[in-house]
Design a protein around this motif. Structure first.
Motif, mmCIF file in Angstrom:
data_model
loop_
_atom_site.group_PDB
_atom_site.id
_atom_site.type_symbol
_atom_site.label_atom_id
_atom_site.label_comp_id
_atom_site.label_asym_id
_atom_site.label_seq_id
_atom_site.Cartn_x
_atom_site.Cartn_y
_atom_site.Cartn_z
ATOM 1 N N GLU A 22 -4.086 39.166 13.416
ATOM 2 C CA GLU A 22 -5.121 40.421 13.921
ATOM 3 C C GLU A 22 -5.841 40.025 14.904
ATOM 4 N N VAL A 23 -6.494 40.997 15.577
ATOM 5 C CA VAL A 23 -7.472 40.507 16.974
ATOM 6 C C VAL A 23 -8.959 40.953 16.441
ATOM 7 N N THR A 24 -9.670 40.152 16.562
ATOM 8 C CA THR A 24 -10.948 40.168 16.191
ATOM 9 C C THR A 24 -11.773 41.306 17.178
ATOM 10 N N GLY A 25 -12.992 41.734 16.736
ATOM 11 C CA GLY A 25 -13.623 42.490 17.320
ATOM 12 C C GLY A 25 -14.263 42.040 18.859
ATOM 13 N N ALA A 26 -14.691 40.768 18.931
ATOM 14 C CA ALA A 26 -15.233 40.047 19.891
ATOM 15 C C ALA A 26 -14.030 40.010 20.858
ATOM 16 N N GLU A 27 -12.848 39.700 20.514
ATOM 17 C CA GLU A 27 -11.542 39.374 21.290
ATOM 18 C C GLU A 27 -11.285 40.803 21.999
ATOM 19 N N ARG A 28 -11.462 42.092 21.263
ATOM 20 C CA ARG A 28 -11.222 43.347 21.712
ATOM 21 C C ARG A 28 -12.400 43.593 23.086
ATOM 22 N N TRP A 29 -13.613 43.268 22.753
ATOM 23 C CA TRP A 29 -14.556 43.606 23.565
ATOM 24 C C TRP A 29 -14.395 42.689 25.031
ATOM 25 N N GLY A 31 -11.482 41.385 25.986
ATOM 26 C CA GLY A 31 -10.371 41.672 26.643
ATOM 27 C C GLY A 31 -10.220 43.171 27.334
ATOM 28 N N TYR A 32 -10.627 44.131 26.762
ATOM 29 C CA TYR A 32 -10.671 45.285 27.075
ATOM 30 C C TYR A 32 -11.902 46.002 27.902
ATOM 31 N N CYS A 33 -13.117 45.306 27.698
ATOM 32 C CA CYS A 33 -14.205 45.855 28.303
ATOM 33 C C CYS A 33 -14.936 44.915 29.231
ATOM 34 N N LEU A 34 -15.207 43.946 28.703
ATOM 35 C CA LEU A 34 -15.938 42.910 29.504
ATOM 36 C C LEU A 34 -15.304 42.353 30.407
ATOM 37 N N GLY A 35 -14.183 41.857 30.420
ATOM 38 C CA GLY A 35 -13.195 40.787 31.284
ATOM 39 C C GLY A 35 -13.156 42.129 32.444
ATOM 40 N N PRO A 36 -12.583 43.178 32.372
ATOM 41 C CA PRO A 36 -12.151 43.994 33.379
ATOM 42 C C PRO A 36 -13.629 44.502 34.045
ATOM 43 N N ALA A 37 -14.482 44.617 33.391
ATOM 44 C CA ALA A 37 -15.806 45.186 34.038
ATOM 45 C C ALA A 37 -16.321 44.139 35.141
ATOM 46 N N LEU A 38 -16.270 42.603 34.294
ATOM 47 C CA LEU A 38 -16.844 41.818 35.482
ATOM 48 C C LEU A 38 -15.759 41.594 36.501
ATOM 49 N N VAL A 39 -14.556 41.620 36.468
ATOM 50 C CA VAL A 39 -13.754 41.542 37.689
ATOM 51 C C VAL A 39 -13.949 42.590 38.517
ATOM 52 N N THR A 40 -13.810 43.828 38.047
ATOM 53 C CA THR A 40 -14.134 44.960 39.034
ATOM 54 C C THR A 40 -15.707 44.865 39.990
#
Length: 78
Positions: A22-29, A31-40
């Motif tokens: 299972e993927v935890t909530g912190a990993e979802r945030w 991988g899907y939100c925080l990481g791409p936003a910082l790179v952009t």
């Protein structure tokens, strides 16, 4: 199941360290939100600084006209 040999990318360096099903909530945030936003954000900052250097150095925009252009161009283009 047949194993696929991927050449140079099948070493231990590229194997996952995740063992949970299972993927935890912190990993979802992350991988899907925080990481791409910082790179952009980082990419936009670098590209914007190069664009400002191009406008001032290559195109030779002066302080008054250039300042007005550099202020209004991003606003009007959005």
């Amino acid at each position: 199941m047949k194993k696929i040999h991927l050449g140079g990318i099948s070493g231990d360096l590229f194997k996952t360290r995740i063992r949970a099903n299972e993927v935890t909530g912190a990993e979802r945030w992350l991988g899907y939100c925080l990481g791409p936003a910082l790179v952009t954000t980082l990419n936009a900052g670098v590209a914007g600084s190069y664009l400002n250097s191009f406008y001032t150095d290559v195109l030779g925009l002066n302080a008054v006209l250039g300042g007005l252009f550099l202020t209004l161009m991003p606003v009007l283009s959005k």
